[in-house]
Design a protein around this motif. Structure first.
Motif, short mmCIF file in Angstrom:
data_model
loop_
_atom_site.label_atom_id
_atom_site.label_comp_id
_atom_site.label_asym_id
_atom_site.label_seq_id
_atom_site.Cartn_x
_atom_site.Cartn_y
_atom_site.Cartn_z
N THR A 1 -68.67 76.07 -119.54
CA THR A 1 -69.03 76.83 -118.39
C THR A 1 -68.59 76.14 -117.04
O THR A 1 -69.14 75.20 -116.83
CB THR A 1 -70.64 77.13 -118.35
OG1 THR A 1 -70.70 77.74 -119.67
CG2 THR A 1 -70.98 77.96 -117.31
N PRO A 2 -67.80 76.86 -116.38
CA PRO A 2 -67.43 76.38 -114.98
C PRO A 2 -68.97 76.04 -114.18
O PRO A 2 -69.79 76.81 -114.21
CB PRO A 2 -66.54 77.16 -114.39
CG PRO A 2 -66.03 77.98 -115.59
CD PRO A 2 -67.34 78.09 -116.49
N PRO A 3 -68.93 75.10 -113.20
CA PRO A 3 -70.14 74.94 -112.16
C PRO A 3 -70.63 76.24 -111.46
O PRO A 3 -69.45 77.09 -110.93
CB PRO A 3 -69.57 73.93 -111.27
CG PRO A 3 -68.20 73.24 -111.90
CD PRO A 3 -67.65 74.21 -112.82
N MET B 1 -68.27 77.77 -108.38
CA MET B 1 -66.83 77.47 -108.24
C MET B 1 -66.04 78.33 -107.78
O MET B 1 -65.18 78.03 -106.80
CB MET B 1 -66.46 76.88 -109.65
CG MET B 1 -65.23 76.30 -109.77
SD MET B 1 -64.72 75.62 -111.28
CE MET B 1 -63.70 76.99 -112.08
N LYS B 2 -66.34 79.64 -108.07
CA LYS B 2 -65.26 80.81 -107.82
C LYS B 2 -65.29 80.90 -106.37
O LYS B 2 -64.41 80.95 -105.67
CB LYS B 2 -65.80 81.97 -108.60
CG LYS B 2 -64.94 83.20 -107.99
CD LYS B 2 -65.33 84.23 -108.77
CE LYS B 2 -64.47 85.66 -108.28
NZ LYS B 2 -65.07 86.85 -108.72
N ARG C 1 -66.08 78.52 -104.27
CA ARG C 1 -65.82 77.59 -103.31
C ARG C 1 -64.01 77.56 -103.36
O ARG C 1 -63.42 77.46 -102.29
CB ARG C 1 -66.20 76.48 -103.87
CG ARG C 1 -67.64 76.03 -103.56
CD ARG C 1 -68.10 74.68 -104.15
NE ARG C 1 -67.97 74.46 -105.53
CZ ARG C 1 -68.72 74.58 -106.40
NH1 ARG C 1 -70.09 75.10 -105.93
NH2 ARG C 1 -68.91 74.57 -107.46
N ILE C 2 -63.63 77.94 -104.58
CA ILE C 2 -62.11 77.79 -104.80
C ILE C 2 -61.59 78.78 -103.72
O ILE C 2 -60.54 78.67 -103.29
CB ILE C 2 -61.76 77.80 -106.21
CG1 ILE C 2 -62.26 76.49 -106.90
CG2 ILE C 2 -60.60 78.08 -106.55
CD1 ILE C 2 -61.89 76.35 -108.32
N LEU C 3 -62.00 80.09 -104.23
CA LEU C 3 -61.49 81.20 -103.42
C LEU C 3 -61.58 81.27 -101.94
O LEU C 3 -60.47 81.46 -101.35
CB LEU C 3 -61.67 82.68 -104.05
CG LEU C 3 -61.27 83.06 -105.40
CD1 LEU C 3 -61.82 84.33 -105.84
CD2 LEU C 3 -59.75 82.68 -105.73
N ASN D 1 -61.79 78.32 -100.35
CA ASN D 1 -60.81 77.14 -99.79
C ASN D 1 -59.31 77.86 -99.76
O ASN D 1 -58.47 77.28 -99.09
CB ASN D 1 -60.91 75.89 -100.59
CG ASN D 1 -62.17 75.24 -100.27
OD1 ASN D 1 -62.87 75.65 -99.13
ND2 ASN D 1 -62.76 74.38 -101.13
N VAL D 2 -58.94 78.39 -100.90
CA VAL D 2 -57.51 78.93 -100.98
C VAL D 2 -57.10 80.07 -100.18
O VAL D 2 -56.21 79.96 -99.39
CB VAL D 2 -57.23 79.39 -102.53
CG1 VAL D 2 -55.91 80.00 -102.47
CG2 VAL D 2 -57.41 78.32 -103.55
N LEU D 3 -57.98 80.97 -99.82
CA LEU D 3 -57.79 82.17 -99.13
C LEU D 3 -58.05 81.63 -97.47
O LEU D 3 -57.45 82.59 -96.72
CB LEU D 3 -58.50 83.27 -99.34
CG LEU D 3 -58.38 83.82 -100.92
CD1 LEU D 3 -59.26 84.86 -101.11
CD2 LEU D 3 -56.96 84.23 -100.83
N GLY E 1 -68.85 68.11 -102.50
CA GLY E 1 -69.16 69.50 -102.28
C GLY E 1 -68.16 70.32 -102.85
O GLY E 1 -68.05 70.45 -103.90
N PRO F 1 -64.09 71.02 -103.56
CA PRO F 1 -63.16 70.16 -103.49
C PRO F 1 -62.08 70.01 -102.32
O PRO F 1 -61.91 70.97 -101.61
CB PRO F 1 -61.91 70.54 -104.85
CG PRO F 1 -63.11 71.56 -105.46
CD PRO F 1 -64.24 71.98 -104.34
N LYS G 1 -74.65 71.46 -106.27
CA LYS G 1 -74.80 72.36 -107.64
C LYS G 1 -76.20 72.49 -108.10
O LYS G 1 -76.87 72.34 -109.11
CB LYS G 1 -73.97 71.43 -108.75
CG LYS G 1 -72.92 71.49 -108.58
CD LYS G 1 -72.19 70.60 -109.79
CE LYS G 1 -70.61 70.81 -109.51
NZ LYS G 1 -70.15 69.99 -110.73
#
Lengths: 302, 198
Positions: free
Chosen positions: A60-62, A65-66, A68-70, A72-74, A105, A107, A227
């Protein structure tokens, strides 16, 4: 002696699996441009490779995570909060030689910075940065909260809660700024070792970092955690300084997206452990809730 | 085929910087990509970094995906492995490297298997795992060292003190056995693809 095709054809599987060196890959790929037979073998073997990732154990992803990632990407522009994480990473690199996650915190957006702080004993600079790190983190959180407030189409109750949280963080920021405002060049300041706060059981994914800063204003404990589990009702995270059976309340904090921080000024008392619990409310003088993170503070000056 | 068309359309939307399309892609592949990244880097935060880097590259270079070349997931797995191995190598250069011979993994059980895709992925995963488990221990070590740890044949030879020719033959036999096993499950196709990189 084998001909070149035979020699190269024996490398098909290694090439596809990824076991060739750079120069071997170059040679092999040059051969592929002239050898349809090997190319066909590569294509066939690659189909096998396509399935290997599927054999990975489900995990299971942390939490968070979604976002944080989206996020940072967007929104690739670096925020102050990201700068905080980078600095903390470096601090961890220096103080902990174990494989502590290289990120406290979110990535890194693009590249990793492997520079290490080399001057704990440099005192002043390190302390200023440590305090700056914390206050910048709070600014980042406040900024995010304000943005959220501006765009939220949530209920009035949620809006009020966000405002209250912003005010709380602003208070924390104001108090956190005090020691740094009082710092002057040449003033005796000491930055203690950052210690990693480990989960107390396998079902806890939270992680944290505790740092002691000593300046003319006193001894300060800076705790950052990520987390963290989601709080229910009036629950709060509470930090404890422990000496044997004695447990001193070192303040409470809430978390947003599983990330929270606390700044606490205290009298040194040879404490041996710092711990974080989830308490039913923020008003307890002794631990009543579940212990989630703890770290020994042996050898520190607290 | 419909699946391929849908994937191409999704990637076209991402090329046009449609954030909702990226989110859709993320939701679709988060679990399998994260699991794969974690399998390689063995660390939750680093695995998250890998996934972020993957989606950053997709967002910035989605045009490099060629729908004619195969499934989107295959392309994403290939990039994920590149990123993860790269991070592993950088990490090992920071800390004194030691071969991973006895991996201790703390796994969190997946409690959210609900969609048809996830069920299919789980089934596929079991079949591929079974095929891998049928390899000899020596073959598994060599394949794992190269594929999951990014070692070259020379590094495997040095690390495990086995001749280079033996490394090569173990890989060849292992891959051919996997090919045969997966072929029996009718999982392999005939269409060709090209190397994926971003």
């Amino acid at each position: 002696m084998k001909d070149k095709h035979t020699t190269m054809s024996e490398l098909v599987e290694l090439y596809v699996l990824g076991g060739l060196s750079v120069s071997e890959i170059e040679d092999f790929e040059e051969h592929l441009t002239q050898c349809p037979e090997c190319l066909e073998q590569v294509e066939q073997m690659r189909q096998v490779m396509d399935f290997l990732p599927m054999a990975s154990e489900p995990i299971t992803p942390p939490v968070g995570m979604k976002n944080r990632i989206l996020g940072n990407v967007l929104n690739p522009e670096k925020t102050e909060a990201e700068a905080v994480h980078h600095s903390i990473d470096d601090q961890i690199d220096q103080t902990d030689q174990t494989d502590y996650p290289a990120n406290s915190g979110t990535p890194r957006s693009r590249t990793r910075h492997y520079g290490r702080w080399r001057a704990v004993s440099a005192g002043l600079a390190a302390a200023v940065i440590a305090i700056g790190v914390y206050t910048a983190g709070l600014r980042g959180e406040i900024k995010e909260l304000k943005e959220q407030t501006a765009i939220a189409e949530e209920t009035e109750q949620q809006l009020q809660a966000s405002k209250a949280e912003t005010a709380r963080l602003q208070d924390q920021l104001a108090s956190a700024l005090k020691p740094s405002q009082g710092l002057k060049l040449g003033e005796a300041v000491k930055l203690g070792e950052a210690v990693k706060l480990d989960p107390v059981s396998q079902d806890i994914v939270a992680q944290g970092l505790a740092t002691i800063v000593i300046d003319s204003q006193g001894t300060h404990l800076v705790v950052q955690a990520e987390k963290l589990p989601e709080l229910q009702d009036n629950e709060a995270f509470q930090v404890w300084l422990i000496k044997g059976e004695e447990k001193k309340n070192a303040g409470t904090f809430l978390a947003r997206d599983g990330i929270g921080a606390l700044y606490y000024t205290f009298e040194p008392g040879n404490y041996d452990t710092v711990a974080i619990t989830v308490e039913p409310d923020a008003y307890g003088e002794q631990p009543r809730g579940k212990l989630i993170l703890a770290a020994p503070m042996e050898g520190s000056s607290i | 085929m419909n699946e391929l068309i849908a994937e191409r359309q999704l990637m076209l939307r991402i090329i046009e910087k449609d954030a909702a399309a990226l989110e859709q892609l993320y939701d679709q592949y988060e679990r399998v990509i994260y699991a794969f990244a974690f399998r390689i880097v063995q660390d939750t935060m680093t695995a998250e970094e890998v996934v972020q880097e993957l989606f950053l590259r997709i967002w910035n270079h989605a045009e490099r995906y060629d729908g004619q070349q195969g499934k989107l997931m295959t392309w994403m797995f290939a990039i994920t492995r590149n990123i993860a191995i790269d991070m592993l190598r950088r990490k090992s250069s920071r800390h004194a490297a030691s071969p991973v011979t006895n991996e201790v993994i703390h796994l969190i059980p997946d409690e959210h298997i609900s969609t048809e895709q996830e069920v299919e992925n789980r089934w596929l995963g079991e079949k591929v795992s079974e095929a891998l488990a049928e390899l000899s221990e020596e073959q598994q070590i060599v394949v794992s060292s190269i594929y999951y740890q990014g070692m070259t044949q020379h590094e495997v030879s040095d690390a495990f003190k086995i001749p280079l020719g033996t490394v090569k033959s173990r890989v060849r036999l292992a891959m051919k056995q996997l090919q045969k096993r997966l072929g029996q499950l009718d999982l392999l196709r005939d269409t060709a693809r090209k190397e994926e990189t971003i």
